[in-house]
Design an enzyme around this catalytic site. Structure first.
Site, PDB file in Angstrom:
ATOM      1  CG  HIS A   1      70.458  44.429  90.589  1.00  0.00           C
ATOM      2  ND1 HIS A   1      70.853  44.655  91.891  1.00  0.00           N
ATOM      3  CD2 HIS A   1      71.517  43.832  89.982  1.00  0.00           C
ATOM      4  CE1 HIS A   1      72.088  44.208  92.061  1.00  0.00           C
ATOM      5  NE2 HIS A   1      72.507  43.696  90.923  1.00  0.00           N
TER       6      HIS A   1
ATOM      7  CD  GLU B   1      76.072  43.173  91.962  1.00  0.00           C
ATOM      8  OE1 GLU B   1      75.992  42.203  91.172  1.00  0.00           O
ATOM      9  OE2 GLU B   1      75.449  44.237  91.784  1.00  0.00           O
TER      10      GLU B   1
ATOM     11  CG  HIS C   1      72.430  39.371  88.884  1.00  0.00           C
ATOM     12  ND1 HIS C   1      73.012  39.042  90.096  1.00  0.00           N
ATOM     13  CD2 HIS C   1      72.795  40.659  88.632  1.00  0.00           C
ATOM     14  CE1 HIS C   1      73.696  40.088  90.539  1.00  0.00           C
ATOM     15  NE2 HIS C   1      73.584  41.067  89.672  1.00  0.00           N
ATOM     16  CD  GLU C   2      72.116  42.875  85.641  1.00  0.00           C
ATOM     17  OE1 GLU C   2      71.740  43.921  86.210  1.00  0.00           O
ATOM     18  OE2 GLU C   2      73.245  42.391  85.823  1.00  0.00           O
TER      19      GLU C   2
END
EC number: 3.4.24.-
Length: 288
Positions: A134, A199, A130-131
């Protein structure tokens, strides 16, 4: 959120900054506000990542000091087609994580010790994916600049008490009060709008990077449960950075409202489970 919409929101934030400057001191105030906004954007672009990492006392780790975490990030970065980011660990019991950096070549991911202790390595992989999502979409740069401008708008609005008699403010003292309240609120709306939609996008891309949406879904549920009862002192002292984390580190958000920094975890988990149901049983990620 599309890049065009994000750019429009950032332009709106800068325009709000200039409007507050104009209401405070006319054309000269707007010019000063423009110079300040440009300076803050420049500073945020080059120094925001190191500043945030220092704020949380993050320590850099490598293959020898944190072999499991480093290896996970390395494999995920390769799977995502990204350069290997710097990896940091934060001494904090609250399980959480964030990414920072102005571009993929200068990125860093950070995980708390609470995350590493409370989650399985599969769940940690989901979080790190997930990071990295980003990082891949450059959300970290967008959110940092937005947060910097939001803080600057709030600070500038407070100056209204000293410049409330400016003739460019047609409502007089009422206009001063309205500006002090509404300008920071408008900045917060823009900041949260960017964060919340980002998100959802990072969840979906992160699930694709690791190939297992349910790993991230399980991690989100565990992190939220722990974050509701374990304090993150550094985040409480610096609430403007809350949007950087995968789950809101503060205890304030209760509903999926316009003013929350993150969407409801239940909504995110539902999307990930739906995504898992639409994929084949064989994982595409580095653990497939």
């Amino acid at each position: 959120m599309s890049y065009a919409k994000t750019a429009l929101l950032l332009a709106g934030m800068t325009g709000l900054f200039l409007a507050v400057g104009y209401l405070l001191a006319g054309g000269s105030g707007m010019l000063i506000a423009l110079v300040i906004a440009m300076g803050m954007n420049f500073f945020a672009y080059w120094k925001s990542d190191s500043m945030v990492l220092r704020m949380y006392g993050a320590r850099q780790v490598d293959r020898s000091s944190a072999p499991e975490l480093y290896g996970i990030v390395e494999r995920l970065a390769e799977n995502a087609g990204l350069p290997m980011p710097k990896v940091f660990v934060i001494e904090n019991e609250q399980p959480n994580a964030f990414a920072t950096g102005r571009n993929p070549a200068n990125a860093a991911v950070a995980a708390t010790t609470g995350l590493l202790r409370r989650l399985s390595w599969e769940e940690v992989a989901g979080v790190m994916a997930h990071e990295l999502a980003h990082v891949k979409s450059r959300d970290t740069l967008i959110m940092t600049i937005t947060a910097t401008l939001a803080g600057a708008i709030s600070m500038l609005a407070n100056f209204a008490l000293f410049f409330g008699g400016n003739r460019n403010n047609p409502l007089g003292i009422v206009g001063v009060i309205l500006m002090m309240v509404l300008a920071p609120m408008a900045a917060m709306v823009v900041q949260m709008a960017i964060s919340r939609t980002g998100e959802y996008r990072a969840d979906a891309e992160g699930a694709r990077i690791c190939g297992q949406p349910l790993w991230l879904a399980s991690a989100l549920e565990k992190i939220e449960q722990a974050a509701q009862r374990i304090d993150n002192g550094a985040a409480e002292r610096n609430p403007a950075t809350a949007h950087l984390f995968i789950i809101n580190p503060l205890h304030a958000h209760k509903v999926d409202s316009l003013f929350s920094t993150h969407p409801r975890t239940a909504n995110r988990v539902a999307r990930l489970r739906e995504m898992a149901g639409a994929t084949t049983t064989a994982a595409r990620g580095p653990w497939g």
